[in-house]
Design a protein around this motif. Structure first.
Motif: not given
Length: 650
Positions: A254-261, A266-267, A283-288, A315-316
């Motif tokens: 859920e923390l991951q989801r909030i961070a990605e959102n 943006r990259r 551990l977030v890398s965007t886009p996914t 790319l991570n």
């Protein structure tokens, strides 16, 4: 005229012939008996084994792959049952004709035929080969109704991999894919060929790849008797497979989801770590990307979209991409000044807005300077001049030697594949990096650039987050890890992945406190105050702005620079300040000032983690989102363009 023959001579000749014939027969019988003895006695075991091999087939039984769950038990990777259309070649006369007829009942795409042909070449004649997976109930009913027309064709239930969270956390979890020739070579080198008989998939990225040996399990064996045509007649014995072990992560999905959102379109990247253990919280890398696309073989169209995208979603960025850290490097520089005795917490310098070195002037971020600046103020307002002078006094060797124990410029050892080492510059590094002698020389101006996190500095978001975690944890540096428990599939025993301390950096508590107090000031009255205004907890942070390319002394104006050449936005933070439970680093590619893009993301992540807000609820309001920016990185022009090696003072 009548010929006369002697009866005695004729009889002797006849007897001789009989003796010769008898001897010949005896010799032949002797040879035949010797051959029988050799085959039935001497070579008995060999031919018995060959006969059994022709009569008995060993069929592999593929184990169930282990599941992956987050720290709260939310499933991130699992197996689900699906129906597959399969053909046993030994029972089918014309395979191509059978495929054509089946295509009239269910959809069989050209890619399905290509995959079937490839699998057919790699399988044994009596093994069934899948043609289509994920059959619908209607398709299953249609094939079943016409099964009498297709000997050797059947519908089987198989387990396929599923990632129920979709693209959330995809760079961490990774994905599985069909085994290719490169995978076969690696399996053979590791001596695992027998354990992968019948297995069609293997971990290709993320945790699925790193923990392949844990997740795969042990392949079982079934002995079946087959006839001369290779058709199974009856089962003889069975050794059941051992399912793969399950993984429980330190990650909070859920923390991951909030961070990605929070990143939106943006990259960028974000890494959040629990300082006391090194456990990775996000551990977030965007886009996914959606890992489900790879399970049964990604389509050409989907692969092209991912592989050719200018945003590089595969790319991570969190562990592979290295960026100049910008002003997020300054707290570590300040600590280096205190620990080496080059500075005291109360010692102040006069900032007139620039620092002269030889014939070159290094400009401050604020025109006219910040006046008298001590260590605390230098962090709060992100004063470049303070760190120009400090870097010059320390020298590049002292800087490199002090930063190395924090893990800068070295792989952290996280349990994910593909981590980059980054660059911690030094004269020795430069000699190894460049070939021409004139390029290998270290210039004094390059040290000045390193002091504000520019120049050759290049670190991954993971390295920066882990270094900050060590700083707020009194110098204890842990190996960051994502898996918390490995759960045995047979006994249910939970094997703990113990926190692995890499080293304890000897730091004076008073010096650490002085630096952390400065970072708290950043979020109270400095460059991070807008993002953390009204927070129900006390936090420390540091904004950073990293240049993508040199403006050669010209003033940076964001609107005049192409989007992908704009500055990167950094923010590092920890909270609660009294006893840190989370330390993080946020990077927004081409996001501009750190307070503008990266800091609000950090605020959302910390609000959820510390205040237990549920995903989907509005994050803490950012009252300064539309207002003018503050001081330092946020309210002034970006850090000045740095001179090239030729322009720097020698």
């Amino acid at each position: 005229m009548t010929e006369l023959r002697a009866p005695a001579q004729e009889l002797a000749r006849f007897r001789l012939r009989v003796v010769v014939a008898a001897l010949f027969v005896c010799v032949c019988l002797g040879l035949l008996a010797a051959r029988f003895y050799y085959l039935q006695v001497v070579r008995h075991d060999y031919y018995l084994t060959r006969a059994e091999d022709n009569r008995i087939a060993l069929l592999p039984t593929v184990p169930n792959r282990g599941t992956i769950v987050d720290r709260n038990g939310v499933v991130l990777a699992r197996n689900y049952a699906t129906y597959t259309l399969e053909i046993t070649p030994s029972q089918v006369g014309d395979v191509e004709a059978t495929l054509d007829e089946l295509a009239m009942l269910v959809a069989i795409e050209p890619r399905d035929r290509r995959r079937f042909t490839k699998l057919l070449e790699e399988s044994r004649n009596f093994e069934s080969v899948p043609v289509r997976s994920r059959l619908t109930d209607e398709e299953v009913a249609r094939i079943t109704a016409h099964r009498y027309r297709f000997p050797g064709v059947e519908v089987k239930a198989r387990l396929l991999r599923d990632y129920p969270q979709g693209s959330v956390g995809s760079h961490v979890v990774g994905y599985i894919g069909r085994i290719n020739q490169r995978d076969v070579e690696r399996i053979e080198e590791a001596g695992n060929t027998a354990n992968y008989r019948g297995t069609q998939h293997i971990g290709k990225a993320g945790l699925e790849q790193f923990y392949e040996n844990e997740l795969h399990g042990t392949t079982g064996v079934e002995q079946v008797e087959v006839n001369a045509g290779g058709r199974a007649v009856r089962g003889l014995s069975r050794t059941p497979p051992t399912p793969g072990n399950d993984l429980e992560l330190t990650l909070d999905i859920e923390l991951q989801r909030i961070a990605e959102n929070a990143f939106g379109d943006r990259r960028g990247a974000l890494v959040a770590i629990e300082p006391a253990t090194g456990g990775v919280l996000a551990l977030v890398s965007t886009p996914t990307f959606d890992p489900n696309l790879f399970v049964d073989g990604i389509s050409t169209q989907d692969w092209k979209a991912l592989n050719e995208s200018p945003d590089h979603p595969l790319l991570n960025r969190a562990i592979y991409s290295a960026y100049p850290p910008g002003s997020t490097f300054k707290p570590f520089m300040a600590l280096a000044g205190l620990e080496t005795g080059k500075r005291t917490a109360k010692q102040a310098i006069s900032d007139f807005g620039y620092f002269n070195l030889g014939n070159h002037r290094f400009m401050d971020d604020k025109i006219g300077g910040h006046g008298m600046v001590d260590l605390h103020k230098s962090i709060v307002v992100s004063c470049n001049t303070y760190y120009y002078q400090l870097a010059h006094e320390l020298g590049i060797d002292n800087i490199a030697n002090f930063m190395a124990p924090f893990g800068f410029g070295a792989r952290t050892g996280i349990d994910l594949p593909g981590e980059a080492a980054g660059v911690l510059p030094s004269p020795e590094w430069k000699r190894q990096r460049f070939r021409r002698p004139e390029q290998q020389q270290w210039f004094a101006g390059e040290t000045i650039s390193v002091g504000i996190g520019q120049g050759y500095n290049a670190f991954t978001p993971l390295q920066l987050a882990n270094a900050l975690a060590a700083l707020v944890n009194d110098g204890k540096l842990y190996r960051p890890h994502i898996v918390r428990h490995v759960i045995d599939s047979r006994s249910g025993e939970r094997r703990v992945i113990e926190p692995a301390p890499l080293r304890e950096i000897g730091l004076k508590p008073a010096n650490v406190k002085a630096v952390l107090d400065g970072m708290v000031g950043v979020n109270i009255s400095g460059t991070g105050r807008r993002a953390f205004q009204g927070a129900e907890y006390t936090s420390g942070g540091k904004t950073g702005t990293a240049q993508v390319f040199s403006l050669r002394g010209q003033r940076y104006v964001e609107g005049r620079v192409r989007e992908r050449l704009r500055d990167h936005s950094w923010f590092v933070a920890y909270a609660p300040a009294e006893a840190p439970k989370i330390a993080l680093a946020v990077l927004v590619e081409n996001g501009g000032f750190g307070a503008q893009s990266a800091a609000p993301i950090a605020r959302q992540v910390m609000d959820y983690y510390l205040l237990h807000q549920r995903a989907g609820q509005p994050a803490a309001e950012d009252p300064g989102a539309d207002e003018s920016l503050g001081e330092g990185d946020a309210g002034a022009p970006a850090e000045p363009a740095l001179p090239s090696a030729e322009e720097a003072v020698r």
